[in-house]
Design an enzyme around this catalytic site. Structure first.
Site, PDB file in Angstrom:
ATOM      1  N   TYR A  54       0.826  -1.207   0.000  1.00  0.00           N
ATOM      2  CA  TYR A  54       0.000   0.000   0.000  1.00  0.00           C
ATOM      3  C   TYR A  54       0.865   1.263   0.000  1.00  0.00           C
ATOM      4  CZ  TYR A  54      -3.428   3.395   1.827  1.00  0.00           C
ATOM      5  OH  TYR A  54      -4.231   4.493   2.024  1.00  0.00           O
ATOM      6  N   LYS A  86       1.096   4.100  -2.903  1.00  0.00           N
ATOM      7  CA  LYS A  86       0.742   5.488  -2.605  1.00  0.00           C
ATOM      8  C   LYS A  86       1.901   6.435  -2.909  1.00  0.00           C
ATOM      9  CE  LYS A  86      -3.543   5.179  -1.280  1.00  0.00           C
ATOM     10  NZ  LYS A  86      -4.587   5.651  -2.218  1.00  0.00           N
TER      11      LYS A  86
END
Length: 302
Positions: free
Chosen positions: A171, A175
């Site tokens: 993640y 990002k």
């Protein structure tokens, strides 16, 4: 009069959480909205068109214009179709809000290939694919006109992408990639007047609750500092004419606070002049990197 009267917006992941709040506020501000959300379950499997269709119904009940799109924004052809749908349904595309995302949290030494790929697919490709076709639409429109268009892309990153997050290597990496994509596309599209910015929100959503079960809940009678609706005014502002001079920026937002952040900046600059460093010199001078109270090691997330 709303700040987005006459504008057309696409919101990915618009059926729930942050995306739902964004779609509702953009419509309230006058935009016609394409609500994109295939409606997967919390584990990312399956699909349900109900959430997107419910948001469309809410917008229409309030007198706005909206249509659902149930395709995956990470599918190349479907992303092209998403942009085409906005143009064919409402006559143009002015705003793209990339919001769709999933979690596959696991410590790095336990992460599977599928868990890595799934997060990259939805976050990175799911941001880039619609952006790529929106950019092509705007460039074609600019060439056919006076060289400039109205275009806004608002991406969604996370402070995990700047500082890391335990159990979120996939993640956080995705990002961080979204920030890089934002900076690059903001430069590429500046000549035709399109802005590209990114937010790093903190809010209570299905995704955050799955990762942090004890995430702060609303307190009755008090301002709900984690409500998704707190983030949407920042998105609507970046989508509006009032933010036409702002591009390539990162805004962290939570509760009633907004921060303009610089994800990468020089803290300390050491030099040995016009020669190459040696390992011994770096060892001897390394304390200079951490003077003035700086602490070596991993900084904890706030």
């Amino acid at each position: 009069m709303g700040s987005l009267d006459g504008k057309v917006a696409v919101v990915t992941g618009g059926g729930r959480g942050l995306g739902r709040a964004h779609a509702l506020l953009l419509a309230q501000e006058g935009a016609a909205v394409v609500v994109n959300d295939p409606g997967p379950a919390g584990d990312g499997q399956g699909g349900d068109g109900t959430p997107a269709q419910q948001v469309v119904a809410e917008i229409e009940a309030a007198g706005g214009r909206a249509v659902a799109n149930l395709d995956s924004c990470a599918d190349w052809k479907a992303a092209e179709g998403l942009i085409t749908q906005a143009v064919e349904t409402f006559g143009s595309l002015d705003v793209l809000v990339n919001n769709a995302g999933i979690l596959r949290d696991r410590m790095s030494w336990k992460l599977s290939e599928n868990e890595w790929d799934a997060v990259m697919e939805v976050h990175l490709k799911g941001h880039f694919a619609p952006s790529r076709f929106a950019a092509e639409y705007w460039r074609t429109k600019a060439k056919a006109g006076d060289g400039s268009v109205y275009g806004r892309i608002v991406n969604t990153s996370s402070e995990s992408g700047f500082f890391g997050g335990v159990g979120q290597v996939n993640y956080a990496t995705a990002k961080a990639g979204i920030v890089g994509m934002t900076m690059t596309m903001s430069r590429e599209l500046a000549s035709i007047g399109v802005t590209v910015n990114v937010i790093a929100p903190r809010a209570r959503t299905r995704m955050t609750l799955s990762s942090i079960p004890d995430y702060p809940q609303a307190v009755e009678g008090s301002f709900d500092i984690r409500a998704p609706e707190n983030i949407s005014p920042v998105v609507a502002w970046l989508a509006s004419p009032g933010a036409g001079h702002i591009s390539g920026k990162v805004f962290a937002c939570y509760a009633g606070d907004v921060e303009l952040q610089t994800p990468i900046e020089t803290e300390v600059h050491l030099t040995v002049g016009e020669k190459r460093w040696t390992v011994e010199e770096l060892t001897a001078r390394s304390a200079e990197f951490f003077a003035g109270g700086r602490v070596p090691g991993v900084a904890p997330l706030s």
